[in-house]
Design an enzyme around this catalytic site. Structure first.
Site, mmCIF file in Angstrom:
data_model
loop_
_atom_site.group_PDB
_atom_site.id
_atom_site.type_symbol
_atom_site.label_atom_id
_atom_site.label_comp_id
_atom_site.label_asym_id
_atom_site.label_seq_id
_atom_site.Cartn_x
_atom_site.Cartn_y
_atom_site.Cartn_z
ATOM 1 N N GLU A 225 -28.006 -18.587 7.623
ATOM 2 C CA GLU A 225 -28.891 -17.532 7.098
ATOM 3 C C GLU A 225 -29.665 -16.843 8.216
ATOM 4 O OE1 GLU A 225 -28.347 -16.843 3.885
ATOM 5 O OE2 GLU A 225 -26.966 -18.536 4.064
ATOM 6 N N ARG B 66 -16.099 1.369 25.970
ATOM 7 C CA ARG B 66 -15.494 2.705 26.016
ATOM 8 C C ARG B 66 -16.320 3.678 26.838
ATOM 9 N NH1 ARG B 66 -11.777 3.873 22.333
ATOM 10 N NH2 ARG B 66 -12.553 5.993 22.123
ATOM 11 N N PRO C 114 -29.204 -7.958 10.535
ATOM 12 C CA PRO C 114 -29.401 -6.843 9.590
ATOM 13 C C PRO C 114 -30.793 -6.212 9.713
ATOM 14 C CG PRO C 114 -28.438 -8.763 8.488
ATOM 15 C CD PRO C 114 -28.872 -9.210 9.849
ATOM 16 N N ASP D 6 -14.224 12.602 21.740
ATOM 17 C CA ASP D 6 -14.437 11.686 20.619
ATOM 18 C C ASP D 6 -15.427 12.279 19.634
ATOM 19 O OD1 ASP D 6 -12.763 9.624 21.264
ATOM 20 O OD2 ASP D 6 -14.326 8.337 22.130
HETATM 21 C C1 4G4 Z 1 -29.174 -12.729 11.543
HETATM 22 C C2 4G4 Z 1 -29.713 -13.048 10.315
HETATM 23 C C3 4G4 Z 1 -25.620 -8.652 12.005
HETATM 24 C C4 4G4 Z 1 -27.793 -12.654 11.690
HETATM 25 C C5 4G4 Z 1 -28.882 -13.291 9.256
HETATM 26 C C6 4G4 Z 1 -25.474 -9.994 11.743
HETATM 27 C C7 4G4 Z 1 -25.015 -8.193 9.754
HETATM 28 C C8 4G4 Z 1 -25.396 -7.743 10.990
HETATM 29 C C9 4G4 Z 1 -26.946 -12.911 10.642
HETATM 30 C C10 4G4 Z 1 -27.511 -13.203 9.390
HETATM 31 C C11 4G4 Z 1 -25.094 -10.399 10.466
HETATM 32 C C12 4G4 Z 1 -25.547 -6.281 11.241
HETATM 33 C C13 4G4 Z 1 -25.767 -14.471 8.193
HETATM 34 C C14 4G4 Z 1 -27.026 -12.700 7.063
HETATM 35 C C15 4G4 Z 1 -25.469 -12.801 10.846
HETATM 36 N N1 4G4 Z 1 -24.867 -9.470 9.517
HETATM 37 N N2 4G4 Z 1 -25.637 -5.479 10.182
HETATM 38 N N3 4G4 Z 1 -24.963 -11.708 10.096
HETATM 39 N N4 4G4 Z 1 -26.720 -13.425 8.256
HETATM 40 O O1 4G4 Z 1 -25.589 -5.865 12.388
#
Ligand code: 4G4
Length: 247
Positions: free
Chosen positions: A116, A154, A88, A169
């Site tokens: 996490e 793709r 994220p 697209d």
């Molecule tokens: C890294 C840190 C990518 C990866 C925490 C991975 C959303 C995305 C993760 C986590 C992800 C995205 C478990 C919170 C794995 N979530 N938005 N989760 N978590 O690309």
């Protein structure tokens, strides 16, 4: 395109055995190879996760098994790979980012985190780029990695047939897709726009462009603001807006 995948759940990637990605795999336009950090523990009952230093909820993926798995993937890559971590906190992944990654003609390693997240020292030592597929939290990086793989596949020349087509697209043109219709020409009293049955290909192309401009104006003004519109685009968009039913 060669992709090394580092994940605790390699079976999830069987979702890619279907459709366009499945065909790209069969045609060897796409090659996936898997490394499971679980295989890089000293004995197979040993753990891959541990509590965070400093306290707090949940678990963190431990550095050593993950680092060893990434190292093995790097060794196996056919050319020096770009190692990507899905999180994220990453840069926003979109159609333009996918096109730039594919244009690098690199091998890629995608690291999928669970729990996490992963020990920060692995990010510092082993990861080249961190990408995010959107502003939401997934239970693991696998779905994010599969989204990246699908979007990038793709864009591999030959992966999409003429019948499927990348160039029309949505997002390739920087506009949303025009409305589409198929048989029958009347469905529950609703007719297909007559222009599409006219056989006038130039008029159809112009109608579709007008619809794309209009829909983007209505639904994604943020995208339209990024795009430079020609004089004729402006005319079509103005006609679209003026033809809208009055509120
Ligand atoms: C890294 C840190 C990518 C990866 C925490 C991975 C959303 C995305 C993760 C986590 C992800 C995205 C478990 C919170 C794995 N979530 N938005 N989760 N978590 O690309």
């Amino acid at each position: 395109m060669w992709l090394g995948i580092v994940s605790l759940f390699p079976d999830m990637f069987q979702a890619l055995d279907h459709g366009i990605t499945g065909r790209a795999l069969k045609d060897k336009l796409l090659t996936l190879a898997h490394w499971n950090p679980r295989q890089f523990t000293l004995d197979k009952h040993q753990t891959v996760d541990s509590s965070p230093y400093g306290g707090g909820p949940g678990m963190v993926m431990m550095a050593e098994p993950l680092h060893k798995a990434i190292h093995a993937a790097k060794q196996a890559a056919p050319t020096p790979p770009l190692t990507i971590y899905l999180s994220p906190q990453g840069k926003p992944f979109n159609q333009a980012a996918a096109a730039e990654l594919v244009a690098q003609h690199r091998a890629f390693i995608l690291v999928s985190g669970r729990y996490e997240g992963i020990d920060e020292r692995v990010i510092q030592q082993d990861i080249d780029e961190e990408w995010s597929i959107g502003d939401y939290i997934l239970s693991g990086g696998e779905l994010a990695a599969m989204v990246m793989i699908d979007v990038m596949t793709r864009l591999i020349p030959g992966a999409i047939g003429d019948a499927e087509s990348v160039s029309t697209d949505s997002h390739t043109s920087g506009l949303l897709k025009y409305p589409q219709y198929t048989r029958p020409d009347c469905f529950n009293t609703q007719n297909v726009p007559p222009i599409l049955l006219s056989g006038h290909h130039a008029h159809i192309a112009q109608w579709r462009l007008k619809q794309s401009l209009g829909r983007t104006w209505l639904k994604r003004p943020d995208i339209l603001a990024q795009k430079k519109l020609s004089e004729s685009d402006m005319t079509l968009l103005t006609e679209f807006i003026n033809a809208l039913p009055q509120k």
